[in-house]
Design a protein around this motif. Structure first.
Motif, PDB file in Angstrom:
ATOM      1  N   ARG A  41      45.861  28.548  48.830  1.00 10.34           N
ATOM      2  CA  ARG A  41      46.007  29.994  48.685  1.00 10.34           C
ATOM      3  C   ARG A  41      46.554  30.542  47.497  1.00 10.34           C
ATOM      4  O   ARG A  41      47.445  29.750  46.965  1.00 10.34           O
ATOM      5  N   GLY A  42      46.224  31.691  46.976  1.00  5.98           N
ATOM      6  CA  GLY A  42      47.173  32.357  45.947  1.00  5.98           C
ATOM      7  C   GLY A  42      47.741  33.508  46.463  1.00  5.98           C
ATOM      8  O   GLY A  42      48.124  33.697  47.518  1.00  5.98           O
ATOM      9  N   ASN A  55      41.002  29.643  44.579  1.00  7.24           N
ATOM     10  CA  ASN A  55      42.049  28.978  43.427  1.00  7.24           C
ATOM     11  C   ASN A  55      42.175  27.506  43.795  1.00  7.24           C
ATOM     12  O   ASN A  55      42.258  27.157  44.792  1.00  7.24           O
ATOM     13  N   VAL A  56      42.234  26.866  42.676  1.00  8.79           N
ATOM     14  CA  VAL A  56      42.068  25.413  42.553  1.00  8.79           C
ATOM     15  C   VAL A  56      43.536  25.161  41.545  1.00  8.79           C
ATOM     16  O   VAL A  56      43.086  25.349  40.263  1.00  8.79           O
ATOM     17  N   ASN A  57      44.327  24.517  42.012  1.00 13.29           N
ATOM     18  CA  ASN A  57      45.484  24.104  41.007  1.00 13.29           C
ATOM     19  C   ASN A  57      44.804  22.931  40.047  1.00 13.29           C
ATOM     20  O   ASN A  57      44.122  22.112  40.597  1.00 13.29           O
ATOM     21  N   LEU A  58      45.518  23.043  38.966  1.00 10.64           N
ATOM     22  CA  LEU A  58      45.028  21.916  38.020  1.00 10.64           C
ATOM     23  C   LEU A  58      45.792  20.997  37.922  1.00 10.64           C
ATOM     24  O   LEU A  58      45.967  19.849  37.067  1.00 10.64           O
ATOM     25  N   ALA A  85      34.288  32.115  36.702  1.00  5.01           N
ATOM     26  CA  ALA A  85      35.767  31.542  36.954  1.00  5.01           C
ATOM     27  C   ALA A  85      36.326  31.816  35.703  1.00  5.01           C
ATOM     28  O   ALA A  85      35.908  32.003  34.326  1.00  5.01           O
ATOM     29  N   SER A  86      37.762  31.540  35.971  1.00  4.62           N
ATOM     30  CA  SER A  86      39.023  31.849  34.921  1.00  4.62           C
ATOM     31  C   SER A  86      39.477  30.558  34.709  1.00  4.62           C
ATOM     32  O   SER A  86      40.003  30.020  36.000  1.00  4.62           O
ATOM     33  N   LEU A 100      42.708  27.323  37.966  1.00  2.97           N
ATOM     34  CA  LEU A 100      41.142  27.657  38.093  1.00  2.97           C
ATOM     35  C   LEU A 100      40.943  28.493  39.345  1.00  2.97           C
ATOM     36  O   LEU A 100      41.254  28.221  40.400  1.00  2.97           O
ATOM     37  N   GLU A 101      40.390  29.573  38.915  1.00  7.36           N
ATOM     38  CA  GLU A 101      40.127  30.744  39.987  1.00  7.36           C
ATOM     39  C   GLU A 101      38.672  30.968  39.730  1.00  7.36           C
ATOM     40  O   GLU A 101      38.013  31.304  38.835  1.00  7.36           O
TER      41      GLU A 101
END
Length: 154
Positions: A41-42, A55-58, A85-86, A100-101
């Motif tokens: 979740r963002g 959203n993916v946490n790095l 993606a950003s 990573l979004e």
């Protein structure tokens, strides 16, 4: 092994990724560079701006890539999906942790907790700080249009 006249090595791949040369990285790797992670979740800002993101946490890893990219996304169904993606810290909204979004085109389902793989096809631009959310929103839509064109040709 030699590719592009250079010995294939992790250093050569990292240099290509850092330069944003996704085509060279692909030739060196024999595939697109990819990141995999669990969707978390963002704060919902992407949805508020008309572009919901996965959203993916790095996990505090130093990412070999940064910026805005046209991407393939796996793990959401039987076929690869396209998106934009950003990878960065989100300076416009005061972000600090790298994230990573991914905005997956023509897709709107709850995927929290799912694992996705994001394959980086082309680098579109650097991450920049915008003066306000309206400027960011305009650029996000321009980036999405560019990514759609790039992916249609991929």
């Amino acid at each position: 092994m030699i590719a592009d006249g250079v010995r294939v090595s992790s250093t050569a791949v990292r240099e290509a990724l850092a330069a944003g040369d996704m085509q060279r990285a692909r030739r060196l790797l024999g595939r697109h560079y990819a990141m995999t992670g669990r969707v978390v979740r963002g704060n919902g800002l992407g949805r508020q701006l008309g572009m919901p993101t996965a959203n993916v946490n790095l996990c505090r890893r130093l990412s070999p890539v940064a910026g805005i990219f046209a991407v393939w996304v796996a793990g959401l169904g039987p076929a690869l999906m396209t998106g934009v993606a950003s990878v960065g810290t989100r300076p416009t909204v005061g972000g600090a942790e790298p994230l990573l979004e991914v905005h997956v085109f023509d897709f709107d389902r709850d995927i929290y907790g799912r694992y996705i793989q994001v394959e980086f096809v082309a680098r579109l631009r650097d991450e920049v700080k915008f003066p306000d959310l309206q400027s960011l929103q305009r650029q996000m839509h321009l980036d999405a249009d560019t990514a759609r064109r790039v992916m249609a040709a991929a």
